[in-house]
Write a protein that holds these residues in place. Structure first.
Motif, PDB file in Angstrom:
ATOM      1  N   LEU A   1      28.145  65.375  52.395  1.00 16.89           N
ATOM      2  CA  LEU A   1      26.844  64.638  53.046  1.00 16.89           C
ATOM      3  C   LEU A   1      27.320  64.143  54.603  1.00 16.89           C
ATOM      4  O   LEU A   1      28.732  63.815  54.817  1.00 16.89           O
ATOM      5  CB  LEU A   1      26.662  63.454  52.305  1.00 16.89           C
ATOM      6  CG  LEU A   1      26.463  63.841  50.691  1.00 16.89           C
ATOM      7  CD1 LEU A   1      25.620  62.763  50.203  1.00 16.89           C
ATOM      8  CD2 LEU A   1      25.120  64.909  51.044  1.00 16.89           C
ATOM      9  N   SER A   2      26.429  64.251  55.383  1.00 17.88           N
ATOM     10  CA  SER A   2      26.827  63.658  56.861  1.00 17.88           C
ATOM     11  C   SER A   2      25.739  62.697  57.280  1.00 17.88           C
ATOM     12  O   SER A   2      24.798  62.626  56.642  1.00 17.88           O
ATOM     13  CB  SER A   2      26.769  64.935  57.795  1.00 17.88           C
ATOM     14  OG  SER A   2      25.484  65.687  57.517  1.00 17.88           O
ATOM     15  N   THR A   3      25.654  62.394  58.616  1.00 20.85           N
ATOM     16  CA  THR A   3      24.510  61.722  58.997  1.00 20.85           C
ATOM     17  C   THR A   3      23.152  62.452  58.886  1.00 20.85           C
ATOM     18  O   THR A   3      22.153  61.761  58.781  1.00 20.85           O
ATOM     19  CB  THR A   3      24.867  61.306  60.497  1.00 20.85           C
ATOM     20  OG1 THR A   3      25.098  62.350  61.132  1.00 20.85           O
ATOM     21  CG2 THR A   3      25.966  60.241  60.776  1.00 20.85           C
ATOM     22  N   TYR A   4      23.011  63.689  59.055  1.00 18.69           N
ATOM     23  CA  TYR A   4      22.193  64.341  59.042  1.00 18.69           C
ATOM     24  C   TYR A   4      21.626  64.315  57.758  1.00 18.69           C
ATOM     25  O   TYR A   4      20.368  64.175  57.402  1.00 18.69           O
ATOM     26  CB  TYR A   4      22.484  66.062  59.403  1.00 18.69           C
ATOM     27  CG  TYR A   4      21.286  67.066  58.996  1.00 18.69           C
ATOM     28  CD1 TYR A   4      20.447  67.557  59.886  1.00 18.69           C
ATOM     29  CD2 TYR A   4      21.381  67.481  57.568  1.00 18.69           C
ATOM     30  CE1 TYR A   4      19.435  68.516  59.444  1.00 18.69           C
ATOM     31  CE2 TYR A   4      20.461  68.497  57.025  1.00 18.69           C
ATOM     32  CZ  TYR A   4      19.317  69.095  58.167  1.00 18.69           C
ATOM     33  OH  TYR A   4      18.631  69.962  57.551  1.00 18.69           O
ATOM     34  N   SER A   5      22.408  64.588  56.850  1.00 25.18           N
ATOM     35  CA  SER A   5      21.892  64.330  55.171  1.00 25.18           C
ATOM     36  C   SER A   5      21.424  63.040  54.773  1.00 25.18           C
ATOM     37  O   SER A   5      20.481  62.957  54.117  1.00 25.18           O
ATOM     38  CB  SER A   5      23.327  64.642  54.373  1.00 25.18           C
ATOM     39  OG  SER A   5      24.067  65.751  54.869  1.00 25.18           O
ATOM     40  N   THR A   6      22.037  62.135  55.539  1.00 25.45           N
ATOM     41  CA  THR A   6      21.518  60.660  55.243  1.00 25.45           C
ATOM     42  C   THR A   6      20.091  60.481  55.699  1.00 25.45           C
ATOM     43  O   THR A   6      19.303  60.006  55.179  1.00 25.45           O
ATOM     44  CB  THR A   6      22.490  59.549  56.124  1.00 25.45           C
ATOM     45  OG1 THR A   6      23.798  59.632  55.674  1.00 25.45           O
ATOM     46  CG2 THR A   6      21.767  58.143  55.856  1.00 25.45           C
ATOM     47  N   GLU A   7      19.616  61.064  56.829  1.00 28.92           N
ATOM     48  CA  GLU A   7      18.313  60.884  57.168  1.00 28.92           C
ATOM     49  C   GLU A   7      17.373  61.896  56.400  1.00 28.92           C
ATOM     50  O   GLU A   7      16.244  61.100  56.138  1.00 28.92           O
ATOM     51  CB  GLU A   7      18.127  61.920  58.600  1.00 28.92           C
ATOM     52  CG  GLU A   7      18.969  61.062  59.899  1.00 28.92           C
ATOM     53  CD  GLU A   7      18.237  59.693  60.377  1.00 28.92           C
ATOM     54  OE1 GLU A   7      17.224  59.505  60.052  1.00 28.92           O
ATOM     55  OE2 GLU A   7      19.206  58.645  60.500  1.00 28.92           O
ATOM     56  N   ILE A   8      17.737  62.947  55.650  1.00 32.59           N
ATOM     57  CA  ILE A   8      16.946  63.741  54.765  1.00 32.59           C
ATOM     58  C   ILE A   8      16.726  62.819  53.537  1.00 32.59           C
ATOM     59  O   ILE A   8      15.677  62.606  52.925  1.00 32.59           O
ATOM     60  CB  ILE A   8      17.545  64.850  54.556  1.00 32.59           C
ATOM     61  CG1 ILE A   8      17.541  65.975  55.629  1.00 32.59           C
ATOM     62  CG2 ILE A   8      16.959  65.493  53.235  1.00 32.59           C
ATOM     63  CD1 ILE A   8      16.087  66.657  56.090  1.00 32.59           C
ATOM     64  N   ILE A   9      17.929  62.190  53.126  1.00 29.38           N
ATOM     65  CA  ILE A   9      17.841  61.462  51.790  1.00 29.38           C
ATOM     66  C   ILE A   9      17.087  60.205  51.886  1.00 29.38           C
ATOM     67  O   ILE A   9      16.209  59.747  51.048  1.00 29.38           O
ATOM     68  CB  ILE A   9      19.197  61.165  51.621  1.00 29.38           C
ATOM     69  CG1 ILE A   9      20.052  62.033  51.074  1.00 29.38           C
ATOM     70  CG2 ILE A   9      19.198  59.834  50.348  1.00 29.38           C
ATOM     71  CD1 ILE A   9      21.487  61.812  50.958  1.00 29.38           C
ATOM     72  N   GLN A  10      16.897  59.385  53.303  1.00 26.06           N
ATOM     73  CA  GLN A  10      16.153  58.274  53.574  1.00 26.06           C
ATOM     74  C   GLN A  10      14.609  58.641  53.261  1.00 26.06           C
ATOM     75  O   GLN A  10      13.838  58.018  52.708  1.00 26.06           O
ATOM     76  CB  GLN A  10      16.519  57.710  54.727  1.00 26.06           C
ATOM     77  CG  GLN A  10      17.696  56.820  54.763  1.00 26.06           C
ATOM     78  CD  GLN A  10      18.300  56.486  56.222  1.00 26.06           C
ATOM     79  OE1 GLN A  10      17.885  56.749  57.219  1.00 26.06           O
ATOM     80  NE2 GLN A  10      18.689  55.128  55.901  1.00 26.06           N
ATOM     81  N   GLY A  11      14.277  59.653  53.659  1.00 25.41           N
ATOM     82  CA  GLY A  11      12.833  60.258  53.714  1.00 25.41           C
ATOM     83  C   GLY A  11      12.569  60.618  52.096  1.00 25.41           C
ATOM     84  O   GLY A  11      11.458  60.347  51.912  1.00 25.41           O
ATOM     85  N   VAL A  12      13.488  61.255  51.589  1.00 23.15           N
ATOM     86  CA  VAL A  12      12.997  61.765  50.114  1.00 23.15           C
ATOM     87  C   VAL A  12      12.921  60.516  49.529  1.00 23.15           C
ATOM     88  O   VAL A  12      12.202  60.370  48.564  1.00 23.15           O
ATOM     89  CB  VAL A  12      14.165  62.721  49.854  1.00 23.15           C
ATOM     90  CG1 VAL A  12      14.183  62.677  48.270  1.00 23.15           C
ATOM     91  CG2 VAL A  12      14.212  64.111  50.280  1.00 23.15           C
ATOM     92  N   VAL A  13      14.031  59.623  49.420  1.00 19.23           N
ATOM     93  CA  VAL A  13      13.926  58.295  48.487  1.00 19.23           C
ATOM     94  C   VAL A  13      12.731  57.559  48.893  1.00 19.23           C
ATOM     95  O   VAL A  13      12.094  57.020  48.041  1.00 19.23           O
ATOM     96  CB  VAL A  13      15.314  57.581  49.075  1.00 19.23           C
ATOM     97  CG1 VAL A  13      14.979  56.209  48.297  1.00 19.23           C
ATOM     98  CG2 VAL A  13      16.365  58.154  48.354  1.00 19.23           C
ATOM     99  N   ALA A  14      12.407  57.322  50.276  1.00 18.65           N
ATOM    100  CA  ALA A  14      11.019  56.635  50.594  1.00 18.65           C
ATOM    101  C   ALA A  14       9.952  57.316  49.865  1.00 18.65           C
ATOM    102  O   ALA A  14       8.865  56.721  49.492  1.00 18.65           O
ATOM    103  CB  ALA A  14      10.890  56.502  52.043  1.00 18.65           C
ATOM    104  N   ALA A  15       9.683  58.686  50.010  1.00 13.95           N
ATOM    105  CA  ALA A  15       8.502  59.274  49.394  1.00 13.95           C
ATOM    106  C   ALA A  15       8.615  59.264  47.791  1.00 13.95           C
ATOM    107  O   ALA A  15       7.691  59.002  47.145  1.00 13.95           O
ATOM    108  CB  ALA A  15       8.608  60.962  49.893  1.00 13.95           C
ATOM    109  N   GLY A  16       9.859  59.102  47.192  1.00 16.74           N
ATOM    110  CA  GLY A  16      10.011  58.945  45.807  1.00 16.74           C
ATOM    111  C   GLY A  16       9.409  57.486  45.465  1.00 16.74           C
ATOM    112  O   GLY A  16       8.708  57.362  44.275  1.00 16.74           O
ATOM    113  N   ALA A  17       9.719  56.505  45.988  1.00 11.07           N
ATOM    114  CA  ALA A  17       9.309  55.132  45.941  1.00 11.07           C
ATOM    115  C   ALA A  17       7.810  55.157  46.166  1.00 11.07           C
ATOM    116  O   ALA A  17       7.310  54.475  44.970  1.00 11.07           O
ATOM    117  CB  ALA A  17      10.388  54.156  46.763  1.00 11.07           C
TER     118      ALA A  17
END
Length: 348
Positions: A79-95
């Motif tokens: 994981l990298s800063t690129y990955s972190t941005e993707i994860i934040q978008g995924v988690v927000a949509a999941g919530a």
């Protein structure tokens, strides 16, 4: 992905039985407040439609099982800063959608069938793969057999025609980055990209070349390099082009991380940014704002891409028809302090 019947949903069964989704849910959960004839009909249709219920989880401190939808997001690298941005978008949509998100790093898959079965046994509603190498035919077939929807984010290689993917306008981003540098008077502009065969890298490179050709500016072969989207590659290849007899006055890096490597290579040679060298990155991760000086970059809407991937995956899981198997979100040039007009000092 090989075609297969859509996974049946509660809505599918309810429509066939002429009852509400709530009634079907009651039958699945063994509730007693359903008429025997209705229960028998629903159970028959559940079998007929090969309905697969999500795997249950246990409520802490009780023996009661509660169904929950989960989507797994797999990365094929650390994981990298690129990955972190993707994860934040995924988690927000999941919530927002009430869906659990599981993040994992996908290593070598020796047994595709077992890999797919493990995903199904864990109750995954869908699978999202990020910047992955092309999945093999066996892996796609294994996912198809268990009817597990797949969405790929920012694929390195053009996916199978039947695989749904979410990306960004890489060509437009490469074009905008290079046009920005040309507008500042730069003509000696290098491009340091990712893997030569990666579709996103090729699109960014083509955008760069299109801008240079439109301006009538030749591109020396030594000015384009392919590596990986990593800091070390920016450091290595940035140093290589800066040591050329006629070095560039500006460098367009294929990602923010490699752009930071270029910055360090420039500093090691006593060059000032942007006075002696202008640099543009790609992605607009947090490191772009924290760089010194802050990095001019092409904003790839990574969080939005993550959100679109989750919503698309759930639509596929619900058996809905989607309008397109590939979606591209718009990129945007973000100008900060790492670019400036070409000067007459030293390297112009």
């Amino acid at each position: 992905m090989p075609s297969s019947p859509r996974r049946a949903t509660l809505a599918t069964v309810a429509a066939s039985a002429g009852v509400s989704v709530a009634t079907v849910s009651k039958v699945l959960n063994g509730r007693s407040d359903v008429a025997p004839t209705t229960r028998s009909l629903v159970q028959s249709l559940l079998r007929e439609h090969d309905y697969i219920a999500p795997s249950p989880r246990r409520t802490p401190g009780t023996d009661r099982a509660v169904a929950t939808d989960t989507v797994e997001v797999q990365f094929d690298d650390d994981l990298s800063t690129y990955s972190t941005e993707i994860i934040q978008g995924v988690v927000a949509a999941g919530a927002e959608l009430g869906v659990g998100i599981v993040v994992s790093v996908r290593k070598k898959i020796d047994h595709p069938a077992a890999w797919a079965r493990d995903l199904a046994a864990a109750g995954r509603r869908a699978l999202i793969c990020v910047t992955c190498d092309q999945l093999t035919t066996r892996q796609l077939a294994a996912l198809s057999r268990i009817q597990l929807p797949l969405v790929v984010i920012d694929p390195l290689h053009l996916p199978h025609a039947g695989v749904t993917s979410v990306g960004s306008t890489n060509f437009a981003g490469g074009l905008a980055a290079t046009q920005h540098l040309l507008s500042l008077g730069h003509r000696r502009i290098a491009y340091l990209g990712g893997p030569a065969t990666a579709a996103c890298n090729q699109a960014r490179l083509h955008g760069y070349r299109a801008a240079m050709e439109a301006e009538g500016v030749p591109v020396p072969s030594a000015y384009t390099r392919s590596g990986h989207f990593r800091y070390q590659d920016g450091l290595e290849y940035g140093g290589a082009v800066l040591d050329l007899p006629e070095p560039p006055t500006a460098i367009f890096a294929g990602c923010d991380e490699s752009a930071l490597g270029v910055m360090e290579a420039a500093r090691a040679r006593g060059l000032r940014i942007p006075q002696d060298l202008s640099i543009v990155g790609f992605d607009d991760t947090q490191m772009a704002e924290m760089a010194s000086p802050p990095l001019t970059t092409v904003r790839q809407p990574l969080r939005e891409m993550g959100g679109v991937a989750v919503r698309t995956a759930l639509r596929l899981a619900a058996g809905e028809k989607i309008d397109s198997h590939h979606v591209e979100l718009a990129t945007e040039l973000v100008v900060r302090a790492s670019t400036a007009d070409v000067t007459c000092a030293g390297r112009a």
